[in-house]
Scaffold this motif. Structure first.
Motif, PDB file in Angstrom:
ATOM      1  N   PRO A  64       0.895  -1.269  -0.067  1.00 30.20           N
ATOM      2  CA  PRO A  64      -0.054  -0.066   0.043  1.00 30.20           C
ATOM      3  C   PRO A  64       0.891   1.215  -0.088  1.00 30.20           C
ATOM      4  O   PRO A  64       2.185   1.310   0.637  1.00 30.20           O
ATOM      5  CB  PRO A  64      -0.739  -0.307   1.375  1.00 30.20           C
ATOM      6  N   ILE A  65       0.321   2.192  -0.574  1.00 26.20           N
ATOM      7  CA  ILE A  65       1.314   3.588  -0.775  1.00 26.20           C
ATOM      8  C   ILE A  65       1.652   4.132   0.731  1.00 26.20           C
ATOM      9  O   ILE A  65       2.411   4.786   0.708  1.00 26.20           O
ATOM     10  CB  ILE A  65       0.145   4.745  -1.423  1.00 26.20           C
ATOM     11  N   ASP A  66       0.596   3.897   1.628  1.00 25.17           N
ATOM     12  CA  ASP A  66       0.906   4.537   2.910  1.00 25.17           C
ATOM     13  C   ASP A  66       2.175   3.961   3.656  1.00 25.17           C
ATOM     14  O   ASP A  66       2.679   4.195   4.808  1.00 25.17           O
ATOM     15  CB  ASP A  66      -0.253   4.474   3.681  1.00 25.17           C
ATOM     16  N   GLN A  67       2.409   2.580   3.044  1.00 25.56           N
ATOM     17  CA  GLN A  67       3.856   1.980   3.652  1.00 25.56           C
ATOM     18  C   GLN A  67       4.918   2.045   2.850  1.00 25.56           C
ATOM     19  O   GLN A  67       6.095   1.560   3.096  1.00 25.56           O
ATOM     20  CB  GLN A  67       3.311   0.502   3.717  1.00 25.56           C
ATOM     21  N   ALA A  68       4.882   2.878   1.735  1.00 22.58           N
ATOM     22  CA  ALA A  68       5.843   3.053   0.863  1.00 22.58           C
ATOM     23  C   ALA A  68       7.023   4.100   1.350  1.00 22.58           C
ATOM     24  O   ALA A  68       6.703   5.424   1.395  1.00 22.58           O
ATOM     25  CB  ALA A  68       5.579   3.594  -0.514  1.00 22.58           C
ATOM     26  N   ILE A  69       8.212   3.667   1.747  1.00 19.40           N
ATOM     27  CA  ILE A  69       9.192   4.780   2.112  1.00 19.40           C
ATOM     28  C   ILE A  69       9.531   5.522   0.944  1.00 19.40           C
ATOM     29  O   ILE A  69       9.991   6.615   0.652  1.00 19.40           O
ATOM     30  CB  ILE A  69      10.434   4.064   2.590  1.00 19.40           C
ATOM     31  N   CYS A  70       9.439   4.789  -0.471  1.00 20.19           N
ATOM     32  CA  CYS A  70       9.797   5.501  -1.589  1.00 20.19           C
ATOM     33  C   CYS A  70       9.010   6.657  -2.034  1.00 20.19           C
ATOM     34  O   CYS A  70       9.344   7.565  -2.658  1.00 20.19           O
ATOM     35  CB  CYS A  70       9.732   4.494  -2.940  1.00 20.19           C
ATOM     36  N   ALA A  71       7.771   6.879  -1.308  1.00 24.16           N
ATOM     37  CA  ALA A  71       6.954   7.893  -1.431  1.00 24.16           C
ATOM     38  C   ALA A  71       7.383   9.062  -0.833  1.00 24.16           C
ATOM     39  O   ALA A  71       7.177  10.133  -1.187  1.00 24.16           O
ATOM     40  CB  ALA A  71       5.564   7.628  -0.942  1.00 24.16           C
ATOM     41  N   HIS A  72       8.405   8.804   0.180  1.00 27.93           N
ATOM     42  CA  HIS A  72       9.205  10.049   1.029  1.00 27.93           C
ATOM     43  C   HIS A  72      10.289  10.350  -0.151  1.00 27.93           C
ATOM     44  O   HIS A  72      10.770  11.623  -0.232  1.00 27.93           O
ATOM     45  CB  HIS A  72       9.670   9.426   2.308  1.00 27.93           C
ATOM     46  N   ALA A  73      10.799   9.489  -0.808  1.00 28.35           N
ATOM     47  CA  ALA A  73      11.879   9.519  -1.585  1.00 28.35           C
ATOM     48  C   ALA A  73      11.801  10.285  -2.795  1.00 28.35           C
ATOM     49  O   ALA A  73      12.586  11.293  -3.194  1.00 28.35           O
ATOM     50  CB  ALA A  73      12.700   8.180  -1.812  1.00 28.35           C
ATOM     51  N   ILE A  74      10.609  10.278  -3.624  1.00 28.44           N
ATOM     52  CA  ILE A  74      10.340  10.786  -4.643  1.00 28.44           C
ATOM     53  C   ILE A  74      10.055  12.471  -4.364  1.00 28.44           C
ATOM     54  O   ILE A  74      10.197  13.366  -5.253  1.00 28.44           O
ATOM     55  CB  ILE A  74       9.050  10.242  -5.354  1.00 28.44           C
ATOM     56  N   LEU A  75      10.084  12.856  -3.126  1.00 32.54           N
ATOM     57  CA  LEU A  75      10.015  14.139  -2.738  1.00 32.54           C
ATOM     58  C   LEU A  75      11.210  15.081  -2.759  1.00 32.54           C
ATOM     59  O   LEU A  75      11.186  16.171  -2.609  1.00 32.54           O
ATOM     60  CB  LEU A  75       9.089  14.455  -1.515  1.00 32.54           C
ATOM     61  N   GLN A  76      12.279  14.117  -2.982  1.00 30.30           N
ATOM     62  CA  GLN A  76      13.649  14.717  -2.759  1.00 30.30           C
ATOM     63  C   GLN A  76      14.234  15.126  -4.276  1.00 30.30           C
ATOM     64  O   GLN A  76      13.585  14.511  -5.301  1.00 30.30           O
ATOM     65  CB  GLN A  76      14.634  13.675  -2.177  1.00 30.30           C
ATOM     66  N   GLU A  77      15.145  15.831  -4.615  1.00 31.28           N
ATOM     67  CA  GLU A  77      15.741  15.925  -5.724  1.00 31.28           C
ATOM     68  C   GLU A  77      16.161  14.751  -6.439  1.00 31.28           C
ATOM     69  O   GLU A  77      15.885  14.495  -7.674  1.00 31.28           O
ATOM     70  CB  GLU A  77      16.938  17.187  -5.753  1.00 31.28           C
ATOM     71  N   ASP A  78      16.913  13.881  -5.887  1.00 27.86           N
ATOM     72  CA  ASP A  78      17.397  12.910  -6.628  1.00 27.86           C
ATOM     73  C   ASP A  78      17.725  11.547  -5.656  1.00 27.86           C
ATOM     74  O   ASP A  78      17.929  10.485  -6.273  1.00 27.86           O
ATOM     75  CB  ASP A  78      18.663  13.071  -7.485  1.00 27.86           C
ATOM     76  N   PHE A  79      17.705  11.753  -4.416  1.00 29.00           N
ATOM     77  CA  PHE A  79      18.343  10.660  -3.508  1.00 29.00           C
ATOM     78  C   PHE A  79      17.915  10.734  -2.087  1.00 29.00           C
ATOM     79  O   PHE A  79      17.837  11.990  -1.519  1.00 29.00           O
ATOM     80  CB  PHE A  79      19.930  10.634  -3.550  1.00 29.00           C
ATOM     81  N   LEU A  80      17.353   9.663  -1.350  1.00 26.37           N
ATOM     82  CA  LEU A  80      17.168   9.778   0.114  1.00 26.37           C
ATOM     83  C   LEU A  80      17.851   8.481   0.608  1.00 26.37           C
ATOM     84  O   LEU A  80      17.734   7.383   0.100  1.00 26.37           O
ATOM     85  CB  LEU A  80      15.406   9.607   0.180  1.00 26.37           C
ATOM     86  N   GLU A  81      18.527   8.923   1.726  1.00 28.51           N
ATOM     87  CA  GLU A  81      19.102   7.850   2.622  1.00 28.51           C
ATOM     88  C   GLU A  81      18.660   7.862   3.972  1.00 28.51           C
ATOM     89  O   GLU A  81      19.084   9.035   4.666  1.00 28.51           O
ATOM     90  CB  GLU A  81      20.631   8.039   2.277  1.00 28.51           C
ATOM     91  N   ILE A  82      18.184   6.976   4.511  1.00 32.03           N
ATOM     92  CA  ILE A  82      17.872   6.845   5.824  1.00 32.03           C
ATOM     93  C   ILE A  82      18.567   5.628   6.876  1.00 32.03           C
ATOM     94  O   ILE A  82      18.465   4.480   6.585  1.00 32.03           O
ATOM     95  CB  ILE A  82      16.223   6.517   6.046  1.00 32.03           C
ATOM     96  N   SER A  83      19.738   6.256   7.683  1.00 35.19           N
ATOM     97  CA  SER A  83      20.631   5.221   7.913  1.00 35.19           C
ATOM     98  C   SER A  83      20.117   4.322   8.850  1.00 35.19           C
ATOM     99  O   SER A  83      20.289   3.162   9.279  1.00 35.19           O
ATOM    100  CB  SER A  83      21.721   5.803   8.648  1.00 35.19           C
TER     101      SER A  83
END
Length: 381
Positions: free
Chosen positions: A70-89
């Motif tokens: 489901p979209i509400d579980q998608a961490i990638c949904a946060h990533a696409i709000l970035q310019e080109d990359f998202l990293e969560i350590s």
């Protein structure tokens, strides 16, 4: 925490759907990307994730059997709000992911890194991401590798989209060309039917056969889809059938052509020669209801082919081997177009022409020689 929608969500979804990739089968070129991403980054999970309105769907995946979430579980949904990359350590320490069921539940995800899949028009449609069940941090080389691989994924998708659009355009053009040729052929046939002058009627019939020959070539090109190559056996058989529809009663048509691929220009020139030879034979070789046959034979080796057209009629009055009639001049011109040798032999036993021409290096022999035999007056118009 559910990610907010991008400000251009409607256009973003249109861009995603235009690729027609959602819910398609796995494909090696995409599977190879996630395999490489996982190996380079040392993570057990890697995904090509595409974000639809209410789900994230995985075009390729390593380390999970799930094809979507489901979209509400998608961490990638946060990533696409970035310019080109998202990293969560450490996903348990980030407010965007701390309460995500993939983090708190059985998946036990603790690390996420995603490179945005951004179209050439600027729309983020998903990510190439890697995940782990332990907190960690990528090296600069690993981050750069993910970004490069993400660009390759988008390039592959956009190339397929361009090819699909080109194919649709080709089909539309082919459809219009086919309709136009049919209309011109029908108009010519109608004019010939109502023509009072016999010479005009014969000329219009000849024009119609040429149009039908072009239509047969077009049909072969459309069906082949091989970059401008056609099956010579199928094309010449169609031409012979079309020409044979005008054969006098008692004149049989015979053809034997190998199953080889030739360039469209070569096929077109061969079609012209066949049309002209048969038309001349019908007009001059069988006077007073004389019975006979018109034959076409093509043989080939690895580099060249030889076509022989013959009839067993009365022969031409001009026996010096020079092309004096318009039809023979057209045939010689077609032979020059093929870059081949043109030979003419005529006498009381009939008329025979031979034409040798080179084959393209990539010519392919498909099957053993196929034959088409039968009386001309049984061929469909």
């Amino acid at each position: 925490m559910k990610a907010p929608l991008p400000p251009d969500e409607s256009d973003r979804l249109k861009a995603l759907h235009s690729f027609e990739i959602l819910d398609t089968d796995p494909e090696r070129q995409f599977d190879d990307v996630v395999q490489l991403a996982s190996a380079v980054c040392g993570t057990p999970i890697s995904l090509i994730s595409l974000l639809d309105a209410d789900r994230q769907w995985f075009k390729a995946r390593v380390g999970t059997d799930d094809v979507e979430t489901p979209i509400d579980q998608a961490i990638c949904a946060h990533a696409i709000l970035q310019e080109d990359f998202l990293e969560i350590s450490d996903t348990t320490r980030d407010p965007a992911t701390a309460d995500n069921p993939l983090v708190t539940g059985e998946m036990h995800l603790r690390f996420y890194a995603g490179a945005v899949l951004r179209t050439s028009d600027g729309f983020p449609i998903g990510t190439l991401c890697v995940l782990d069940r332990e907190p960690r941090e990528l090296t600069p080389l690993q981050r750069d590798t993910l970004k490069v691989l993400a660009r390759q994924v988008i390039t592959q998708m956009e190339l397929r989209q361009a090819l699909r659009r080109a194919e649709l355009m080709r089909r539309e053009v082919d459809h219009r060309v086919k309709n136009s040729l049919q209309s011109v052929s029908a108009l010519t046939r109608m004019q010939a039917r109502y023509a009072v002058n016999q010479e005009v009627r014969v000329a219009l019939d000849h024009v119609q056969r040429r149009i039908d020959t072009v239509a047969a070539l077009h049909e072969q090109l459309y069906r082949a889809g091989k970059g401008g190559h056609v099956n010579l056996n199928e094309f010449t058989s169609n031409v012979w059938t079309l020409v044979g529809a005008s054969a006098p009663t008692g004149v049989e048509m015979d053809i034997a052509v190998p199953q080889i691929e030739v360039e469209a220009a070569t096929a077109a020139a061969i079609g012209v020669v066949m049309n002209e030879f048969a038309s001349n034979a019908f007009k001059h070789a069988f006077p007073d209801g004389r019975r006979g046959a018109v034959s076409c034979r093509i043989d080939h080796d690895a580099t060249s082919a030889r076509m022989v057209l013959s009839d067993n009629g009365v022969g031409m009055k001009n026996k010096d081997g020079r092309a004096s009639g318009l039809g023979l001049q057209v045939m010689e011109a077609a032979a020059q177009q093929l870059g081949g040798e043109f030979e003419l032999d005529t006498g009381e036993g009939g008329t025979r022409i031979a034409l040798r021409f080179d084959l393209a290096p990539e010519v392919e022999t498909l099957h053993e020689e196929a034959r088409l035999d039968g009386p001309a007056d049984s061929a469909p118009a």
